[in-house]
Design a protein around this motif. Sequence first.
Motif, PDB file in Angstrom:
ATOM      1  N   VAL A   1       0.771  -1.001   0.213  1.00 23.33           N
ATOM      2  CA  VAL A   1      -0.024  -0.021  -0.102  1.00 23.33           C
ATOM      3  C   VAL A   1       0.678   1.297   0.137  1.00 23.33           C
ATOM      4  O   VAL A   1       1.593   1.513   1.039  1.00 23.33           O
ATOM      5  CB  VAL A   1      -0.854   0.142   1.195  1.00 23.33           C
ATOM      6  CG1 VAL A   1      -1.612   1.061   1.317  1.00 23.33           C
ATOM      7  CG2 VAL A   1      -1.871  -1.324   1.327  1.00 23.33           C
ATOM      8  N   THR A   2       1.010   1.810  -0.966  1.00 21.96           N
ATOM      9  CA  THR A   2       1.747   3.040  -1.342  1.00 21.96           C
ATOM     10  C   THR A   2       1.652   3.745  -2.443  1.00 21.96           C
ATOM     11  O   THR A   2       0.677   3.373  -3.399  1.00 21.96           O
ATOM     12  CB  THR A   2       3.271   2.819  -1.336  1.00 21.96           C
ATOM     13  OG1 THR A   2       4.005   3.905  -1.304  1.00 21.96           O
ATOM     14  CG2 THR A   2       3.806   1.922  -2.617  1.00 21.96           C
TER      15      THR A   2
ATOM     16  N   VAL B   1      -2.380   4.695  -3.487  1.00 27.03           N
ATOM     17  CA  VAL B   1      -3.099   5.445  -2.875  1.00 27.03           C
ATOM     18  C   VAL B   1      -2.321   6.703  -2.693  1.00 27.03           C
ATOM     19  O   VAL B   1      -1.107   6.895  -3.009  1.00 27.03           O
ATOM     20  CB  VAL B   1      -3.304   4.845  -1.331  1.00 27.03           C
ATOM     21  CG1 VAL B   1      -3.949   3.493  -1.326  1.00 27.03           C
ATOM     22  CG2 VAL B   1      -1.866   4.698  -0.530  1.00 27.03           C
TER      23      VAL B   1
ATOM     24  N   VAL C   1      -0.453   9.317  -0.341  1.00 28.16           N
ATOM     25  CA  VAL C   1       0.209   8.889   1.024  1.00 28.16           C
ATOM     26  C   VAL C   1       0.256  10.446   1.891  1.00 28.16           C
ATOM     27  O   VAL C   1       0.918  10.440   2.965  1.00 28.16           O
ATOM     28  CB  VAL C   1       1.734   8.486   0.702  1.00 28.16           C
ATOM     29  CG1 VAL C   1       1.580   7.154   0.236  1.00 28.16           C
ATOM     30  CG2 VAL C   1       2.578   9.531  -0.134  1.00 28.16           C
TER      31      VAL C   1
ATOM     32  N   SER D   1      -6.152  11.097   1.836  1.00 25.83           N
ATOM     33  CA  SER D   1      -5.139  10.010   2.042  1.00 25.83           C
ATOM     34  C   SER D   1      -5.301   8.875   2.919  1.00 25.83           C
ATOM     35  O   SER D   1      -5.228   7.783   2.880  1.00 25.83           O
ATOM     36  CB  SER D   1      -3.723  10.593   1.892  1.00 25.83           C
ATOM     37  OG  SER D   1      -3.462  11.116   2.970  1.00 25.83           O
TER      38      SER D   1
ATOM     39  N   ILE E   1      -5.836   4.918   2.500  1.00 26.96           N
ATOM     40  CA  ILE E   1      -4.824   3.845   2.893  1.00 26.96           C
ATOM     41  C   ILE E   1      -5.762   2.867   3.626  1.00 26.96           C
ATOM     42  O   ILE E   1      -5.584   1.553   3.775  1.00 26.96           O
ATOM     43  CB  ILE E   1      -3.864   4.690   3.957  1.00 26.96           C
ATOM     44  CG1 ILE E   1      -2.938   5.614   3.048  1.00 26.96           C
ATOM     45  CG2 ILE E   1      -2.928   3.576   4.848  1.00 26.96           C
ATOM     46  CD1 ILE E   1      -2.103   6.420   4.062  1.00 26.96           C
TER      47      ILE E   1
ATOM     48  N   VAL F   1       2.807  -1.563   4.190  1.00 27.37           N
ATOM     49  CA  VAL F   1       2.169  -0.099   4.257  1.00 27.37           C
ATOM     50  C   VAL F   1       3.550   0.932   4.307  1.00 27.37           C
ATOM     51  O   VAL F   1       4.183   1.188   5.291  1.00 27.37           O
ATOM     52  CB  VAL F   1       1.378   0.099   5.321  1.00 27.37           C
ATOM     53  CG1 VAL F   1       0.911   1.914   5.072  1.00 27.37           C
ATOM     54  CG2 VAL F   1       0.164  -0.795   5.340  1.00 27.37           C
TER      55      VAL F   1
ATOM     56  N   ARG G   1       5.730   4.419   2.784  1.00 31.81           N
ATOM     57  CA  ARG G   1       6.128   5.655   2.409  1.00 31.81           C
ATOM     58  C   ARG G   1       7.361   6.348   2.638  1.00 31.81           C
ATOM     59  O   ARG G   1       8.264   5.842   3.565  1.00 31.81           O
ATOM     60  CB  ARG G   1       4.955   6.885   3.268  1.00 31.81           C
ATOM     61  CG  ARG G   1       4.835   8.310   2.438  1.00 31.81           C
ATOM     62  CD  ARG G   1       4.297   9.181   3.489  1.00 31.81           C
ATOM     63  NE  ARG G   1       4.091  10.484   2.826  1.00 31.81           N
ATOM     64  CZ  ARG G   1       5.210  11.334   2.576  1.00 31.81           C
ATOM     65  NH1 ARG G   1       6.392  11.231   2.855  1.00 31.81           N
ATOM     66  NH2 ARG G   1       4.746  12.506   2.309  1.00 31.81           N
TER      67      ARG G   1
ATOM     68  N   PHE H   1      -0.632   8.712   8.594  1.00 32.80           N
ATOM     69  CA  PHE H   1      -0.482   7.489   9.066  1.00 32.80           C
ATOM     70  C   PHE H   1      -0.756   7.674  10.638  1.00 32.80           C
ATOM     71  O   PHE H   1      -0.449   6.668  11.315  1.00 32.80           O
ATOM     72  CB  PHE H   1       0.980   6.972   8.712  1.00 32.80           C
ATOM     73  CG  PHE H   1       1.247   6.827   7.375  1.00 32.80           C
ATOM     74  CD1 PHE H   1       0.915   5.498   6.814  1.00 32.80           C
ATOM     75  CD2 PHE H   1       1.630   7.958   6.673  1.00 32.80           C
ATOM     76  CE1 PHE H   1       1.153   5.313   5.430  1.00 32.80           C
ATOM     77  CE2 PHE H   1       1.932   7.727   4.951  1.00 32.80           C
ATOM     78  CZ  PHE H   1       1.503   6.552   4.707  1.00 32.80           C
TER      79      PHE H   1
ATOM     80  N   VAL I   1      -6.713   5.143   9.900  1.00 26.75           N
ATOM     81  CA  VAL I   1      -5.521   4.281   9.395  1.00 26.75           C
ATOM     82  C   VAL I   1      -5.259   3.348  10.610  1.00 26.75           C
ATOM     83  O   VAL I   1      -4.771   1.999  10.271  1.00 26.75           O
ATOM     84  CB  VAL I   1      -4.555   5.167   8.831  1.00 26.75           C
ATOM     85  CG1 VAL I   1      -3.301   4.205   8.551  1.00 26.75           C
ATOM     86  CG2 VAL I   1      -5.004   5.922   7.681  1.00 26.75           C
TER      87      VAL I   1
END
Length: 544
Positions: free
Chosen positions: A150-151, A178, A180, A185, A189, A213, A215, A226, A231
């Motif tokens: 997931v990025t 997605v 970030v 965002s 996520i 996950v 970034r 995040f 999230v």
Amino acid sequence: MPPSVAALQNSPEFTVTELSSALKRTVEDAYGHVRVRGEISGFRGPHSSGHCYFALKDEGAKIEAVIWKGVHGRMRFKPQEGLEVIATGKLTTYPGSSKYQIVIEAIEPAGIGALMALMEERKRKLGAEGLFDEARKQLLPYLPDVIGVVTSPTGAVIRDILHRLQDRFPRRVLVWPVKVQGDGSAEQIAAAIHGFNALPEGGAIPRPDLLIVARGGGSLEDLWSFNEEIVVRAAADSMIPLISAVGHETDITLIDFAADKRAPTPTAAAEMAVPVRTELFVEVGQFGHRAMLCFQRGQERRRSELRAATRALPSASALLAIPRQRFDGAASALPRALRANTHAHHRRFAQACAGLTLKVLRAQVAHATQRLTVNGERLRHCARAGLRHRRDRFAALDARFKASKLANVQAQRNALARDRERTLRLAERARRALLIALQRQQARVASCGQLLGALSYRGVLARGFALVRDAQGLAVHAAAGVAPGARLSLEFADGRIGATADADGLPAQAATLSKPAAKPATAKPASTAAAKRVSKSVDQGSLF
């Protein structure tokens, strides 16, 4: 009266509402949109209506603030008591209490300190719910078949992960693209984590065995997605083991505490996900060599034990000595045992023969005869009772059958009567429909006859016109098509007559093109006159 008092009496008068409205317009025009920095005070959560009411204050002043329900639902940062924020909104007044206030449209923490305070507060809240407990964390699979990432699909993070996986142990990778950072965002996520978990086992898209996950590095504001609660909860609820690889080693986000494993960088996450293939080859070779050595040592040990057991076993003659002795004893005792057994059976046979006398046999036969007689009488009684029971049952069934037959006949008669009545009704309806259809067809035929009579050329003939035909019976439409001396047929309303075309009055072209007749035929005067009338009325046109 003093002049100042007189001047005041000449000034215009305002009502309270007019004055409040004027002040409201003045404030809103002068301060349309402002940004105010201050500390949130008096915040007790949203009102029952969904709106939020609180105050912004600093060391020297305080201003009332309000956030409407729709704006509060769209806010990324929610207001909290004691948090220093920068609020953007519109300055207005509230006439009901004669005070001014700011209607906030956007709110953001004021500086890194506020973000850290908000992060610590959220960390304590989620930690109290048990989302960061070690008991919730899952073990990572040693060699996953499919890895979900997931990025952002355009950043360098995904390329670093793919290159590291290719170097260590190539695996199938599914990328869920997605945003970030920025608005929306966090929702993307969380939706990606839930989406990977929702994939079915054995479906068209394989379900990942491990999630990453990831970034790249950035400021606290860039990594704030995040830290969002949605999230963190998605990471904690994931049934697939999850590695958090957000930012650099010094960057800390809340998803790191909820994930099953935290990687300092995205590259380190790829290293945690799969082992090194060459090292596995070496390790497998070592394990194979060790297994072969263990097998050889085990075989040698079992061979030594077998030799020792062989030396400890007695000889075959020693093992068979006692059974051989028992066999000899049994063989010597067998004749005596056979004779004793024969004598015992003979005595039993003699005793049985002594009991079988003629009187005993007659008594047994009489007893058997009596039993047979009794059983026969019982059988006859049972047969009569069974026949009587079946006769009564058949009589009841016959009565029920007759009643059912009568009821069925009556039902059939009723059905026939209903069908007959329905048939009569349908026949009457059919007769009426047929009469109506015949009347409609007759009217249609009459109408068509009238239309045919109106369109027929005979109606034209009845008005005094004539139809001219040539020798072949074809209608003549123009005088130019009639040659001198041609035989014509004239049809009137009451009959037909023949005629011969005369050269007088014919067009010059027709006279030139026609062949000269050797001798003109003599016709009746009436026919000649009719031909002349036909030649004069060349503009009659087609009668069809």
